[in-house]
Design a protein around this motif. Structure first.
Motif, PDB file in Angstrom:
ATOM      1  N   ALA A  24       0.808  -1.260  -0.009  1.00  0.00           N
ATOM      2  CA  ALA A  24      -0.024  -0.063   0.134  1.00  0.00           C
ATOM      3  C   ALA A  24       0.908   1.139   0.010  1.00  0.00           C
ATOM      4  O   ALA A  24       2.065   1.198   0.627  1.00  0.00           O
ATOM      5  CB  ALA A  24      -0.968   0.065   1.286  1.00  0.00           C
ATOM      6  N   SER A  25       0.424   1.948  -0.628  1.00  0.00           N
ATOM      7  CA  SER A  25       0.996   3.448  -0.750  1.00  0.00           C
ATOM      8  C   SER A  25      -0.020   4.881  -0.874  1.00  0.00           C
ATOM      9  O   SER A  25      -1.118   4.319  -1.213  1.00  0.00           O
ATOM     10  CB  SER A  25       2.076   3.641  -1.792  1.00  0.00           C
ATOM     11  N   GLY A  26       0.236   5.920  -0.060  1.00  0.00           N
ATOM     12  CA  GLY A  26      -0.420   7.071  -0.225  1.00  0.00           C
ATOM     13  C   GLY A  26      -1.534   7.070   0.776  1.00  0.00           C
ATOM     14  O   GLY A  26      -2.358   8.075   0.558  1.00  0.00           O
ATOM     15  N   GLY A  27      -1.573   6.393   1.726  1.00  0.00           N
ATOM     16  CA  GLY A  27      -2.588   6.512   2.859  1.00  0.00           C
ATOM     17  C   GLY A  27      -2.044   6.105   4.090  1.00  0.00           C
ATOM     18  O   GLY A  27      -0.593   6.067   4.216  1.00  0.00           O
ATOM     19  N   THR A  28      -2.833   5.720   4.968  1.00  0.00           N
ATOM     20  CA  THR A  28      -2.312   5.562   6.435  1.00  0.00           C
ATOM     21  C   THR A  28      -2.700   4.125   6.639  1.00  0.00           C
ATOM     22  O   THR A  28      -3.761   3.555   7.279  1.00  0.00           O
ATOM     23  CB  THR A  28      -3.034   6.462   7.528  1.00  0.00           C
ATOM     24  N   PHE A  29      -1.844   3.058   5.947  1.00  0.00           N
ATOM     25  CA  PHE A  29      -1.983   1.631   5.762  1.00  0.00           C
ATOM     26  C   PHE A  29      -2.195   1.337   7.344  1.00  0.00           C
ATOM     27  O   PHE A  29      -3.167   0.369   7.533  1.00  0.00           O
ATOM     28  CB  PHE A  29      -0.768   0.998   5.471  1.00  0.00           C
ATOM     29  N   ARG A  30      -1.545   1.710   8.320  1.00  0.00           N
ATOM     30  CA  ARG A  30      -1.727   1.158   9.543  1.00  0.00           C
ATOM     31  C   ARG A  30      -3.035   1.524  10.502  1.00  0.00           C
ATOM     32  O   ARG A  30      -3.484   0.513  11.500  1.00  0.00           O
ATOM     33  CB  ARG A  30      -0.775   1.695  10.587  1.00  0.00           C
ATOM     34  N   SER A  31      -3.709   2.158   9.885  1.00  0.00           N
ATOM     35  CA  SER A  31      -4.966   2.479  10.375  1.00  0.00           C
ATOM     36  C   SER A  31      -6.205   1.599   9.616  1.00  0.00           C
ATOM     37  O   SER A  31      -7.363   1.752  10.275  1.00  0.00           O
ATOM     38  CB  SER A  31      -5.476   4.075  10.528  1.00  0.00           C
ATOM     39  N   TYR A  32      -5.944   0.880   8.422  1.00  0.00           N
ATOM     40  CA  TYR A  32      -6.721   0.381   7.644  1.00  0.00           C
ATOM     41  C   TYR A  32      -7.179  -0.833   8.123  1.00  0.00           C
ATOM     42  O   TYR A  32      -6.188  -1.712   8.217  1.00  0.00           O
ATOM     43  CB  TYR A  32      -6.792   0.550   6.126  1.00  0.00           C
ATOM     44  N   ALA A  33      -8.410  -1.435   8.360  1.00  0.00           N
ATOM     45  CA  ALA A  33      -8.806  -2.925   8.027  1.00  0.00           C
ATOM     46  C   ALA A  33      -8.526  -3.290   6.471  1.00  0.00           C
ATOM     47  O   ALA A  33      -8.514  -2.494   5.379  1.00  0.00           O
ATOM     48  CB  ALA A  33     -10.138  -3.231   8.249  1.00  0.00           C
ATOM     49  N   MET A  34      -7.811  -4.537   6.179  1.00  0.00           N
ATOM     50  CA  MET A  34      -7.488  -4.981   5.110  1.00  0.00           C
ATOM     51  C   MET A  34      -8.152  -6.317   4.730  1.00  0.00           C
ATOM     52  O   MET A  34      -8.497  -7.325   5.701  1.00  0.00           O
ATOM     53  CB  MET A  34      -6.046  -5.237   4.896  1.00  0.00           C
ATOM     54  N   GLY A  35      -8.339  -6.579   3.455  1.00  0.00           N
ATOM     55  CA  GLY A  35      -8.887  -7.848   3.409  1.00  0.00           C
ATOM     56  C   GLY A  35      -8.677  -8.309   1.847  1.00  0.00           C
ATOM     57  O   GLY A  35      -7.827  -7.484   1.062  1.00  0.00           O
ATOM     58  N   TRP A  36      -8.659  -9.697   1.660  1.00  0.00           N
ATOM     59  CA  TRP A  36      -8.324 -10.268   0.298  1.00  0.00           C
ATOM     60  C   TRP A  36      -9.898 -11.078  -0.133  1.00  0.00           C
ATOM     61  O   TRP A  36     -10.360 -11.583   0.556  1.00  0.00           O
ATOM     62  CB  TRP A  36      -7.590 -11.339   0.345  1.00  0.00           C
ATOM     63  N   PHE A  37     -10.161 -10.578  -1.416  1.00  0.00           N
ATOM     64  CA  PHE A  37     -11.410 -11.213  -2.241  1.00  0.00           C
ATOM     65  C   PHE A  37     -10.746 -12.058  -3.325  1.00  0.00           C
ATOM     66  O   PHE A  37      -9.475 -11.759  -3.716  1.00  0.00           O
ATOM     67  CB  PHE A  37     -12.140 -10.113  -2.287  1.00  0.00           C
ATOM     68  N   ARG A  38     -11.629 -12.765  -3.918  1.00  0.00           N
ATOM     69  CA  ARG A  38     -11.174 -13.418  -5.218  1.00  0.00           C
ATOM     70  C   ARG A  38     -12.498 -13.499  -6.134  1.00  0.00           C
ATOM     71  O   ARG A  38     -13.571 -13.515  -5.448  1.00  0.00           O
ATOM     72  CB  ARG A  38     -10.754 -14.753  -4.785  1.00  0.00           C
ATOM     73  N   GLN A  39     -12.238 -13.722  -7.353  1.00  0.00           N
ATOM     74  CA  GLN A  39     -13.569 -13.806  -8.281  1.00  0.00           C
ATOM     75  C   GLN A  39     -12.742 -14.714  -9.410  1.00  0.00           C
ATOM     76  O   GLN A  39     -11.734 -14.476 -10.072  1.00  0.00           O
ATOM     77  CB  GLN A  39     -13.600 -12.380  -8.978  1.00  0.00           C
ATOM     78  N   ALA A  40     -13.615 -15.888  -9.621  1.00  0.00           N
ATOM     79  CA  ALA A  40     -13.359 -16.742 -10.614  1.00  0.00           C
ATOM     80  C   ALA A  40     -14.242 -16.248 -11.651  1.00  0.00           C
ATOM     81  O   ALA A  40     -15.120 -15.656 -11.591  1.00  0.00           O
ATOM     82  CB  ALA A  40     -13.631 -18.160 -10.107  1.00  0.00           C
ATOM     83  N   PRO A  41     -14.021 -16.923 -12.865  1.00  0.00           N
ATOM     84  CA  PRO A  41     -14.805 -16.732 -14.037  1.00  0.00           C
ATOM     85  C   PRO A  41     -16.051 -17.044 -13.920  1.00  0.00           C
ATOM     86  O   PRO A  41     -16.400 -18.006 -13.493  1.00  0.00           O
ATOM     87  CB  PRO A  41     -14.153 -17.243 -15.067  1.00  0.00           C
ATOM     88  N   GLY A  42     -17.253 -15.805 -14.226  1.00  0.00           N
ATOM     89  CA  GLY A  42     -18.524 -16.107 -14.149  1.00  0.00           C
ATOM     90  C   GLY A  42     -18.830 -16.402 -12.839  1.00  0.00           C
ATOM     91  O   GLY A  42     -20.262 -16.711 -12.513  1.00  0.00           O
ATOM     92  N   LYS A  43     -18.340 -16.034 -11.976  1.00  0.00           N
ATOM     93  CA  LYS A  43     -18.815 -15.872 -10.480  1.00  0.00           C
ATOM     94  C   LYS A  43     -18.589 -14.656  -9.668  1.00  0.00           C
ATOM     95  O   LYS A  43     -17.837 -13.844 -10.183  1.00  0.00           O
ATOM     96  CB  LYS A  43     -17.907 -17.040  -9.436  1.00  0.00           C
ATOM     97  N   GLU A  44     -19.338 -14.442  -8.687  1.00  0.00           N
ATOM     98  CA  GLU A  44     -19.176 -12.917  -8.034  1.00  0.00           C
ATOM     99  C   GLU A  44     -17.859 -12.935  -7.211  1.00  0.00           C
ATOM    100  O   GLU A  44     -17.285 -13.942  -6.597  1.00  0.00           O
ATOM    101  CB  GLU A  44     -20.399 -12.879  -7.163  1.00  0.00           C
ATOM    102  N   ARG A  45     -17.403 -11.756  -6.870  1.00  0.00           N
ATOM    103  CA  ARG A  45     -16.359 -11.497  -5.888  1.00  0.00           C
ATOM    104  C   ARG A  45     -16.792 -12.210  -4.756  1.00  0.00           C
ATOM    105  O   ARG A  45     -17.846 -11.667  -4.261  1.00  0.00           O
ATOM    106  CB  ARG A  45     -15.831 -10.398  -5.867  1.00  0.00           C
ATOM    107  N   GLU A  46     -15.914 -12.747  -3.994  1.00  0.00           N
ATOM    108  CA  GLU A  46     -16.074 -13.276  -2.869  1.00  0.00           C
ATOM    109  C   GLU A  46     -15.007 -13.262  -1.752  1.00  0.00           C
ATOM    110  O   GLU A  46     -13.794 -12.996  -2.152  1.00  0.00           O
ATOM    111  CB  GLU A  46     -16.468 -14.873  -2.759  1.00  0.00           C
ATOM    112  N   PHE A  47     -15.447 -12.877  -0.611  1.00  0.00           N
ATOM    113  CA  PHE A  47     -14.335 -12.897   0.611  1.00  0.00           C
ATOM    114  C   PHE A  47     -13.713 -14.073   0.868  1.00  0.00           C
ATOM    115  O   PHE A  47     -13.870 -15.037   0.765  1.00  0.00           O
ATOM    116  CB  PHE A  47     -15.219 -12.355   1.850  1.00  0.00           C
ATOM    117  N   VAL A  48     -12.354 -13.826   1.067  1.00  0.00           N
ATOM    118  CA  VAL A  48     -11.316 -14.862   1.532  1.00  0.00           C
ATOM    119  C   VAL A  48     -10.714 -14.682   2.826  1.00  0.00           C
ATOM    120  O   VAL A  48     -10.891 -15.549   3.572  1.00  0.00           O
ATOM    121  CB  VAL A  48     -10.173 -14.699   0.386  1.00  0.00           C
ATOM    122  N   ALA A  49     -10.420 -13.589   3.119  1.00  0.00           N
ATOM    123  CA  ALA A  49      -9.696 -13.239   4.568  1.00  0.00           C
ATOM    124  C   ALA A  49      -9.762 -11.767   4.672  1.00  0.00           C
ATOM    125  O   ALA A  49      -9.559 -10.929   3.904  1.00  0.00           O
ATOM    126  CB  ALA A  49      -8.578 -13.792   4.647  1.00  0.00           C
ATOM    127  N   GLY A  50      -9.792 -11.457   6.194  1.00  0.00           N
ATOM    128  CA  GLY A  50      -9.676 -10.125   6.320  1.00  0.00           C
ATOM    129  C   GLY A  50      -8.889  -9.871   7.705  1.00  0.00           C
ATOM    130  O   GLY A  50      -8.822 -10.674   8.543  1.00  0.00           O
TER     131      GLY A  50
END
Length: 126
Positions: A24-50
């Motif tokens: 990350a750049s340009g912000g205050t990373f240390r104050s943000y919650a962060m997450g990973w999401f994924r999207q497979a072909p033909g599927k909606e984006r889904e939560f992976v981890a936060g």
């Protein structure tokens, strides 16, 4: 503006491992919650981890629990996703995201996130 850049994706065989990074750049990373999401072909984006801003709380989708480990290093403005025992169904584009006001109650919610990376492709061959 906050920029998020993912790296570490690639092609791996079933049972293999990859480690994704989100810088990350340009912000205050240390104050943000962060997450990973994924999207497979033909599927909606889904939560992976936060993860909360301090790293004290991490949450996982049931499909990856016990195989993926999320961490962050606020001194390096970077989040990591260690992915082990990969399966073909893990194949997707993986996105990292930042939530300026997130907490453990919101990290699963796509709409809560303010900033998104461009994504990195993960392909698991059978």
């Amino acid at each position: 503006q906050v920029q998020l850049i993912e790296s570490g994706g690639g092609l791996v065989q079933t049972g293999g491992s990859l480690r994704l990074s989100c810088a990350a750049s340009g912000g205050t990373f240390r104050s943000y919650a962060m997450g990973w999401f994924r999207q497979a072909p033909g599927k909606e984006r889904e939560f992976v981890a936060g993860i909360t801003w301090s790293g004290s709380s991490t949450l996982y989708a049931d499909s990856v629990k016990g195989r993926f480990t999320l961490s962050r290093d606020n001194t390096k403005n970077t989040m990591y996703l260690q992915m082990n025992t990969l399966k073909p169904e893990d194949t997707a584009v993986y996105y990292c995201a930042a939530d300026r006001f997130g907490n453990s109650a919101t990290v699963r919610k796509t709409d809560e996130y303010d900033y998104w990376g461009q994504g990195t492709q993960v392909t698991v061959s059978s």
